[in-house]
Design an enzyme around this catalytic site. Sequence first.
Site, PDB file in Angstrom:
ATOM      1  N   GLY A 135       0.829  -1.196   0.000  1.00 53.30           N
ATOM      2  CA  GLY A 135       0.000   0.000   0.000  1.00 53.30           C
ATOM      3  C   GLY A 135       0.859   1.239   0.000  1.00 53.30           C
ATOM      4  O   GLY A 135       2.092   1.143  -0.012  1.00 53.30           O
ATOM      5  N   ASP A 154      -7.633   7.664   2.128  1.00 53.30           N
ATOM      6  CA  ASP A 154      -7.297   6.687   1.094  1.00 53.30           C
ATOM      7  C   ASP A 154      -8.356   5.583   1.062  1.00 53.30           C
ATOM      8  O   ASP A 154      -8.042   4.394   1.136  1.00 53.30           O
ATOM      9  CB  ASP A 154      -5.896   6.124   1.324  1.00 53.30           C
ATOM     10  CG  ASP A 154      -5.316   5.514   0.049  1.00 53.30           C
ATOM     11  OD1 ASP A 154      -5.902   5.744  -1.043  1.00 53.30           O
ATOM     12  OD2 ASP A 154      -4.308   4.805   0.137  1.00 53.30           O
ATOM     13  N   LYS A 205       1.778  -4.449   8.990  1.00 52.58           N
ATOM     14  CA  LYS A 205       2.065  -3.405   8.010  1.00 52.58           C
ATOM     15  C   LYS A 205       3.342  -2.713   8.420  1.00 52.58           C
ATOM     16  O   LYS A 205       3.401  -2.066   9.463  1.00 52.58           O
ATOM     17  CB  LYS A 205       0.895  -2.429   7.965  1.00 52.58           C
ATOM     18  CG  LYS A 205       1.092  -1.311   6.984  1.00 52.58           C
ATOM     19  CD  LYS A 205      -0.214  -0.652   6.583  1.00 52.58           C
ATOM     20  CE  LYS A 205      -0.710  -1.242   5.282  1.00 52.58           C
ATOM     21  NZ  LYS A 205      -1.925  -0.632   4.768  1.00 52.58           N
TER      22      LYS A 205
END
Length: 897
Positions: A599, A716, A618
């Site tokens: 991402g 986003d 992440k």
Amino acid sequence: METPNRGTCLILIGYVLFLSSLQEPVSGGQEGFISIDCGKTYTYHDKKTDLKYVPDTNFIDSGENNQISSYFRGVLDGNADYAQSYNLRSFPNGTRNCYTLRPVIKGSKYLLRAFFKYGNYDGKDILPRFDLYLGENLWFHVQIVNSSRNSYTEIIAVAPANSISVCLLNRNTGVPFISSLELRPLNDSLYREVDTSSSLVLRSTLDCGETGDIQIRYPDDSYDRLWNTYLRYNWTSIRTTSDSFDATMSEYQPPSKVMKTAAIPKSGFELDFYSDLEKFEWSKDAVGPPKHYIFLHFAELESLGINDSRIFNVKLNDEVIGYNVTPKYMSTTTITNGKPRNYDKISLSIYSVAGSTLPPILNSLRIYISKQLNEKNTHSQDVDAIMDIKYEYKVKMDWMGDPCFPLELRWKGLTCSNEITKSPRIISLNLSSRGLSGKLIESVADLTELEQLDLSINNLEGEIPDFLANLAHLYFLNLTGSGLHGPIPPALQHKLEKGLLTLSFEGFRNSANSKKTVVIVVGSVVSVSFLLFMVLIFVWRRKNKKKDLESSKRYSSSPSAVLLNQNNDGLHFQLKSRKFSYGELIGITNNFRKVLGKGGFGTVYHGVMENGDGVAVKVLSKLSSQGPKEFQNEAQLLTRIHHRNLVPLVGYCYDKDHLALVYERMEEGTLESHLSGTSGRTTVFSWRERLKIALGAAQGLEYLHKGCKPVIVHRDVKTSNILLDRKMEARISDFGLSKIFEKDGITHITTAIMGTRGYLDPEYNITNKLNEKSDVYSFGIVLLELITGKPAIIRSTFEPIHIIDWVQPGVEHGDLYAIVDHKLGDLYNVNSIWKVLEAALACTRSRSFERITMSEVVFLLKECFELETDNDNTVHSVSHGNSSNSIGNSMKNYDND
Ligand SMILES: *[C@@H]1O[C@H](CO)[C@@H](O)[C@H](O)[C@H]1NC(C)=O
Ligand SMILES: *[C@@H]1O[C@H](CO)[C@@H](O)[C@H](O)[C@H]1NC(C)=O
Ligand SMILES: *[C@@H]1O[C@H](CO)[C@@H](O)[C@H](O)[C@H]1NC(C)=O
Ligand SMILES: *[C@@H]1O[C@H](CO)[C@@H](O)[C@H](O)[C@H]1NC(C)=O
Ligand SMILES: *[C@@H]1O[C@H](CO)[C@@H](O)[C@H](O)[C@H]1NC(C)=O
Ligand SMILES: *[C@@H]1O[C@H](CO)[C@@H](O)[C@H](O)[C@H]1NC(C)=O
Ligand SMILES: *[C@@H]1O[C@H](CO)[C@@H](O)[C@H](O)[C@H]1NC(C)=O
């Protein structure tokens, strides 16, 4: 006359012909009548009714005056010629144009009637179609079928406020116009079927047995209902000339002139009436066929001999609705079908019972459609106040119809509260530079939920009025250059001193803005919710204080504001979130072996916790200038934010140069993979599932926008950031990351990271001003993807097409088939898709303030979801390319009749 309501003639046709000799002159009609000759420039008394007709200039700001072509004046209408149809107002500009009828009394019943005579006024000889709305509710699909006819439609409804809006909507099928508009107060005891949530639209009105080609109305009917004469060929007419008829005794009060004629069969003992109720056009996009009320009025007109009797039954479509009816002499008896029912035809049989010596009789009949009114109107107190302001200062702009609805036509210069399940309130009003002159009227103080008021740059007179201090929620007031002069009233001064108000005024600057303070909104009452609330409070770290200040103010609706100093470090939390070391992450991810995705913020790895739970780790690229403490604060905040539609954060890692966030793993992966067919799933990704996901994701975002203080803007939102858990429940991921990544001076990088092509709010892109409406825009794109099954940017032979441009032609032509994901086959509810499409378009308007809020999106999606749930088995097939189901009407038609 022909049988009414035949074929596709959708409008009740009135041949207007009055017996002028019978009328007594009554100026202007009854108290409260409003009779408007649209497009006329002067006031006059109608020769036939002696009603006073006024021009429409005081009731509407838009449109243009026109006259019908001389060919259609008088010549074709013959005796039905009638003055109000010569002029008309047409509306070539704007999708919605509204008349505001006032004064009326809130809660009282009114009859409203609109006439339309096209008369080739524009020389184009094309018969237009458009929609007529009563406030926010569809009243009628107007379809002009004959240039020379003066068609009308009538509605009986309760005034929702001290004004009534009648709006004409352009459906891109001709320019809307109107010839005349009439409003008549009704006695509240009339038509008990009508209340604040349901109205009656006239379908048919017959005065049986009248042979003359006349139309009865005021003054014969003191409420000015219209009655068309009617006699079938196997009926015969009877009438009485006696004066003794008492019409006022009956509930529906049909006028005596109507009741004093009646029809009886020419021969035999049965009177029948048949009407082939062609479905109204609106039934096509409504959930079911229209529901009808039928009112049959009877009265005995003959004085019967001792051995005579007239006794009959009334049968409607095989159901007897009246047994052994014996009409009273010179007095009205009414038989109705009791409650509104769906009929595809009306077949009425009135037949004598055994022993009756006389045939049956029928004096008059009215058929209405019962229409539910959706009650989503702006709070009536605010409507009344803003109407007063509009008329006092002759505010033009686009102030028409309901102030807050429909969402896409919300009045310019005001914002409404988001509580759209109730009546929304006006919470901000901007009348800056609107040429306001004279005193500030007290109606402003009736906008009791007002939080912001901008009156700057006007020509107002007088002192700053005391009543402004009565606006309990007001925290922003701009009087710079308004013309109002000091002193500042003590009550207002008091609010200023307490820091509850920001005031801009000549020679005055209050300090609320300039101090290094941050507004955090809390409830004024210390309560359990207050304590819960405190848990969510954290001190803002953003460097751009002003922006935060604005957004916090704009979206708060709490009763008061408390100022907290930024340096207040007194808030400490018991931290439940887990802090991982980098070494632990290596273990959990098996040395970052399996990549789940990439991402904007970094790479996501598959991981397994000690207890076997799957996680997604992440690992963030380290772009932020923030120090470890700030990062920890933010990460801890995120671990405290819980909502069933947000991916739960398990913990974080801040270990030297390594930043990472550890999330619960979502079994079903991303929404994107399901839409693009890369999820490996074989069954159809159904509309119902999509709707559920949309609703879940919307609720997640709504929580970030409304449930979190300060507001969290995701920045986003896209299908690859909407994850699905085992139960296919949507979970938003990556929320709050943008905050962590914020860094001054690298906005270009920020922008590149924060948005994804195709989802990026065009306004944000241009102005760099961010608020939660940017998320709304992106979410609108997600909705379009759910409907179409296409990605945000669609590849094509020539150049990539943005999904908004791609759906546009289908929307314009009302062609759902062209838009909807073909993978869905026929397995969806058309209304539900239109609604979601509507929501998507309202989300993606180019100007952010025109977009709806996530709360409104949630509301709309809930409605759709309920629609699906209500009709679990309703798998509607699509009427392919049905252009009459235009987006224009489905957009406003929230009713379910
Ligand atoms: C409609 O718009 C056109 C072009 O903007 C303008 O010239 C015209 O005056 C407008 N008409 C009305 C009735 O507002
Ligand atoms: C329109 O109505 C007039 C009477 O009002 C009638 O004479 C004419 O035939 C009608 N035209 C059409 C096309 O139905
Ligand atoms: C309304 O009708 C009722 C019953 O017919 C009557 O008593 C009352 O006076 C009427 N009210 C008005 C305002 O006309
Ligand atoms: C009256 O005429 C209609 C056709 O206009 C017919 O359908 C109906 O049967 C007739 N009624 C009687 C009682 O003869
Ligand atoms: C009424 O009927 C009775 C018996 O059926 C008859 O004797 C009488 O004459 C009738 N009266 C009238 C006024 O027709
Ligand atoms: C009010 O509107 C004007 C533009 O018409 C704008 O410049 C001003 O900032 C607005 N005021 C507020 C408080 O948003
Ligand atoms: C108040 O309005 C004036 C004139 O429109 C504007 O210059 C000023 O910035 C406004 N004040 C605030 C605090 O928005």
